[in-house]
Scaffold this active site. Structure first.
Site, PDB file in Angstrom:
ATOM      1  N   LYS A  70       0.844  -1.207   0.000  1.00  0.00           N
ATOM      2  CA  LYS A  70       0.000   0.000   0.000  1.00  0.00           C
ATOM      3  C   LYS A  70       0.874   1.249   0.000  1.00  0.00           C
ATOM      4  O   LYS A  70       1.859   1.335   0.745  1.00  0.00           O
ATOM      5  CB  LYS A  70      -0.920  -0.018   1.223  1.00  0.00           C
ATOM      6  CG  LYS A  70      -1.914   1.139   1.263  1.00  0.00           C
ATOM      7  CD  LYS A  70      -2.877   0.988   2.437  1.00  0.00           C
ATOM      8  CE  LYS A  70      -3.839   2.148   2.523  1.00  0.00           C
ATOM      9  NZ  LYS A  70      -4.784   2.004   3.661  1.00  0.00           N
ATOM     10  N   SER A 145      -9.113   3.264   2.266  1.00  0.00           N
ATOM     11  CA  SER A 145      -7.978   3.720   1.487  1.00  0.00           C
ATOM     12  C   SER A 145      -7.136   2.585   0.901  1.00  0.00           C
ATOM     13  O   SER A 145      -6.216   2.817   0.106  1.00  0.00           O
ATOM     14  CB  SER A 145      -7.079   4.626   2.340  1.00  0.00           C
ATOM     15  OG  SER A 145      -6.560   3.928   3.462  1.00  0.00           O
ATOM     16  N   SER A 169     -10.456   1.557   6.409  1.00  0.00           N
ATOM     17  CA  SER A 169      -9.656   1.496   5.192  1.00  0.00           C
ATOM     18  C   SER A 169      -9.285   0.088   4.760  1.00  0.00           C
ATOM     19  O   SER A 169      -8.868  -0.120   3.620  1.00  0.00           O
ATOM     20  CB  SER A 169      -8.385   2.338   5.355  1.00  0.00           C
ATOM     21  OG  SER A 169      -8.706   3.707   5.371  1.00  0.00           O
TER      22      SER A 169
END
Length: 457
Positions: A70, A145, A169
């Site tokens: 990520k 996210s 997220s």
């Protein structure tokens, strides 16, 4: 082969029926074919480098497995932009503690997964890499996210993915991409690094995968004990358990959370699967005022963000998106009395959850199905106006506010063919209990097998 889960791939590597170079080549071929349409993986490294690195991957539980990290976690030698134009060319000299554990375990880091700027908002778009699209309908959002991670898993471009979760997220994109995502108890995956260890306990890293066994595989690596971090409680250890659990179904929190039609029906059916397995499921009245949770959450979140990113607003205000500017200014304006009240509310909620007689709280992982990818965020849900860029994500706050373990499992598909997830929230430190329940659910459902049609188009 490339569509199998990580546990299968690693077993094939160890048996010699699959070589690391072949796995890497097939992974990169699939990314070349699918990623241009979905935009889940960014900052992809050159093929020749990756094939050579795969051949010499160090021994460990993830030896030879390709992974994309990520784009909020630092990766040595690989651009880490945090989705911000201010860091478009930023190349860290060292890995974050979690990434270092993955490399030590033998994972080969191929690049990054897309995320919104600084992880703010549950829709993965930014000025550096653009929008990540939902594999089940590319006109829709993949969430965030950890949207790039969720979409990459759904498309079978990677078999394991790391994520992080402050305000859902991990959970929101897992639900919207028909995969599993696990937010561990605070401290199980230690972040490391200097700074305050007590006040900013809202966020944590965790695993995403297409099977519970893969979640546990990655969590065992991510959660290795960090002696530099006194809150570190790892490593994660699975527990055998056949006991039936008490599950409280909270639905829309007594009407406090606006829900798009179809969400509650899908999630109620998913909870029914657990009841069919012998677990005791009962509707539950809201155990705490939703507005009190929201008051505490939004103030502590803004205050934490301001403490971390204020310098960016001062130094490069033209590179700060409006949502981040709003968070920083709100956090800076917070008074000592407001922070004290927010912390007291958080403490009251923590005491309430600790005293609950149920083992698990069940809630939808999102309040609506994936929305138009060209939007910044949804302005309304079922006719109810959203008064901030993140109000539509309010359903994830109960777990985040007090660092409770929360697993998102696939709950099925809405009328438009896009996925939804169900949150299973446990008591602090009872991570294995939550994952065992997820394993029961996984064995009784086949949602993961319903992969998106992402070839061509």
């Amino acid at each position: 082969m490339i569509t199998q889960d990580a546990t299968w791939q690693l077993a094939a590597l160890r048996a010699g029926t699959l070589t690391p170079e072949r796995l890497m080549a097939d992974t990169l071929d699939r990314i070349d074919e699918i990623n241009p349409r979905i935009n889940a993986i960014v900052a992809l490294r050159p093929r020749a480098e990756l094939l050579a690195e795969a051949a010499r991957a160090p021994a460990g539980p993830l030896q030879g497995l390709p992974m994309a990290i990520k784009d909020l976690a630092d990766t040595a030698g690989i651009v880490t932009s945090y989705g911000s134009p201010a860091f478009r060319d930023h190349v860290p000299v060292a890995d974050s503690p979690m990434v270092a554990r993955l490399r030590q375990a033998g994972a080969v880091i191929i690049g990054k997964t897309n995320t919104p700027e600084f992880g703010l908002g549950s829709h993965s778009y930014n000025p550096v890499y653009g929008v990540t699209r939902n594999p089940y309908d590319p006109t829709r959002s993949a969430g965030g996210s950890s949207g790039g991670a969720g979409a990459a898993l759904a498309c079978r471009m990677v078999a394991l993915a790391d994520g992080s979760d402050m305000m859902g997220s991990l959970r929101n994109p897992a639900g919207w991409n028909n995969v599993f995502g696990f937010r561990p108890s605070y401290g199980l995956v230690a972040g490391g690094g200097p700074g305050d260890l007590f006040l900013p306990q809202l966020s944590t890293e965790g695993p995403m995968a297409r099977s519970i066994r893969d979640l546990e595989l990655l969590l065992a690596v991510q959660s290795q004990h960090d002696p530099r971090h006194p809150h570190s409680t790892g490593p994660y250890r699975p527990e055998a358990s056949a006991r039936k659990l008490r599950i409280g179904w909270l639905g829309d929190w007594g009407g406090a959370y606006a829900m798009e039609p179809g969400v509650l029906d899908l999630c109620a059916t998913a909870v029914g699967v657990l009841e069919d397995l012998g677990h005791h499921v009962a509707p539950m009245a809201p155990p705490f005022p939703a507005e009190a949770l929201w008051e505490a959450w939004t103030l502590l979140r803004s205050w934490t963000i301001a403490g971390t990113l204020s310098a960016l607003l001062d130094g490069a205000p033209d590179m700060v998106k409006p949502d981040l500017q709003w968070e920083i200014e709100r956090g800076r304006a917070a008074t000592a009395d407001q922070i004290r009240r927010a912390s007291a509310l958080r403490s009251d909620w923590f005491r309430r959850t600790a005293a609950m007689e149920v083992d698990i709280l069940a809630l939808p992982s999102a309040q609506l199905f994936p929305f138009d990818a060209d939007l910044t965020w949804p302005a309304r849900i079922a006719g109810t106006a959203m008064d901030s860029y993140h109000r539509w994500m309010e359903v994830v706050v109960p777990a985040s506010l007090t660092g409770l373990p929360a697993l998102c499992v696939p709950a099925g598909f809405g009328s438009a063919g896009t996925p939804m997830g169900l949150q299973l929230i446990g008591h602090r430190g009872r991570d294995a209990t939550v994952l065992n329940l997820g394993r029961d659910y996984e064995a009784a459902t086949d949602w993961i097998a319903q992969a998106p049609d992402v070839r061509g188009g």
